[in-house]
Design a protein around this motif. Structure first.
Motif, mmCIF file in Angstrom:
data_model
loop_
_atom_site.group_PDB
_atom_site.id
_atom_site.type_symbol
_atom_site.label_atom_id
_atom_site.label_comp_id
_atom_site.label_asym_id
_atom_site.label_seq_id
_atom_site.Cartn_x
_atom_site.Cartn_y
_atom_site.Cartn_z
ATOM 1 N N ALA A 1 0.834 -1.209 0.000
ATOM 2 C CA ALA A 1 0.000 0.000 0.000
ATOM 3 C C ALA A 1 0.866 1.257 0.000
ATOM 4 N N ALA A 2 1.944 1.250 0.757
ATOM 5 C CA ALA A 2 2.836 2.414 0.803
ATOM 6 C C ALA A 2 3.502 2.630 -0.557
ATOM 7 N N LYS A 3 3.915 1.555 -1.216
ATOM 8 C CA LYS A 3 4.504 1.683 -2.554
ATOM 9 C C LYS A 3 3.466 2.187 -3.552
ATOM 10 N N PHE A 4 2.246 1.708 -3.431
ATOM 11 C CA PHE A 4 1.155 2.159 -4.299
ATOM 12 C C PHE A 4 0.929 3.655 -4.122
ATOM 13 N N GLY B 1 -1.889 8.965 4.569
ATOM 14 C CA GLY B 1 -2.380 8.477 5.862
ATOM 15 C C GLY B 1 -3.808 7.985 5.775
ATOM 16 N N LYS B 2 -4.656 8.760 5.102
ATOM 17 C CA LYS B 2 -6.052 8.355 4.928
ATOM 18 C C LYS B 2 -6.146 7.090 4.081
ATOM 19 N N PHE B 3 -5.298 7.012 3.056
ATOM 20 C CA PHE B 3 -5.268 5.838 2.188
ATOM 21 C C PHE B 3 -4.906 4.583 2.983
ATOM 22 N N GLU C 1 -7.732 3.495 5.147
ATOM 23 C CA GLU C 1 -8.784 2.868 4.352
ATOM 24 C C GLU C 1 -8.372 1.456 3.934
ATOM 25 N N VAL C 2 -7.103 1.265 3.610
ATOM 26 C CA VAL C 2 -6.599 -0.078 3.280
ATOM 27 C C VAL C 2 -6.792 -1.006 4.475
ATOM 28 N N ASP C 3 -6.428 -0.540 5.666
ATOM 29 C CA ASP C 3 -6.610 -1.356 6.878
ATOM 30 C C ASP C 3 -8.079 -1.692 7.102
ATOM 31 N N ARG C 4 -8.948 -0.707 6.880
ATOM 32 C CA ARG C 4 -10.377 -0.935 7.082
ATOM 33 C C ARG C 4 -10.908 -1.999 6.113
ATOM 34 N N ILE D 1 -8.599 -4.150 -2.636
ATOM 35 C CA ILE D 1 -8.394 -3.279 -1.480
ATOM 36 C C ILE D 1 -7.667 -2.006 -1.898
ATOM 37 N N LEU D 2 -6.579 -2.146 -2.647
ATOM 38 C CA LEU D 2 -5.806 -0.980 -3.065
ATOM 39 C C LEU D 2 -6.622 -0.046 -3.947
ATOM 40 N N ILE D 3 -7.314 -0.606 -4.913
ATOM 41 C CA ILE D 3 -8.101 0.220 -5.826
ATOM 42 C C ILE D 3 -9.295 0.842 -5.106
ATOM 43 N N GLY D 4 -9.933 0.089 -4.237
ATOM 44 C CA GLY D 4 -11.054 0.628 -3.472
ATOM 45 C C GLY D 4 -10.641 1.779 -2.569
ATOM 46 N N ALA D 5 -9.522 1.614 -1.890
ATOM 47 C CA ALA D 5 -9.026 2.669 -0.997
ATOM 48 C C ALA D 5 -8.606 3.895 -1.803
ATOM 49 N N TYR D 6 -7.943 3.680 -2.935
ATOM 50 C CA TYR D 6 -7.507 4.794 -3.780
ATOM 51 C C TYR D 6 -8.712 5.547 -4.333
#
Length: 64
Positions: A5-8, A20-22, A25-28, A40-45
Motif C-alpha cells: 500500500a505504501a509503494k502504491f 495516511g487516509k489511504f 482505508e486499506v486497513d479498514r 483493497i488498493l483500488i477501493g481505498a484509492y
C-alpha cells in the motif's frame, strides 16, 4: 500489505495527508477479509480520490 500500500501511494504521488487516509482505508478494507489485495488498493484509492474531489467542490462552492 502495508508495504504494498505504501509503494502504491508513492507511485501515485499521494500527498502525506492523503497517504495516511489511504493507509487507514486499506486497513479498514483488509479487516473485512472479503477482498483481494488489488480490490483493497483500488477501493481505498478510489475512496481517497472521491473525498479529495468532494473537498474541491466544497471549497469552490464557498468561494462564490
Amino acid at each position: 500489505m502495508k508495504i504494498l500500500a505504501a509503494k502504491f501511494a508513492g507511485k501515485h504521488e499521494l500527498l502525506v495527508e492523503n497517504t495516511g487516509k489511504f493507509l487507514l482505508e486499506v486497513d479498514r478494507l483488509k479487516s473485512h477479509g472479503q477482498f483481494s489485495d488489488a480490490e483493497i488498493l483500488i477501493g481505498a484509492y478510489t475512496k481517497i480520490l472521491e473525498s479529495k474531489n468532494a473537498l474541491k467542490v466544497c471549497a469552490t462552492e464557498t468561494k462564490t
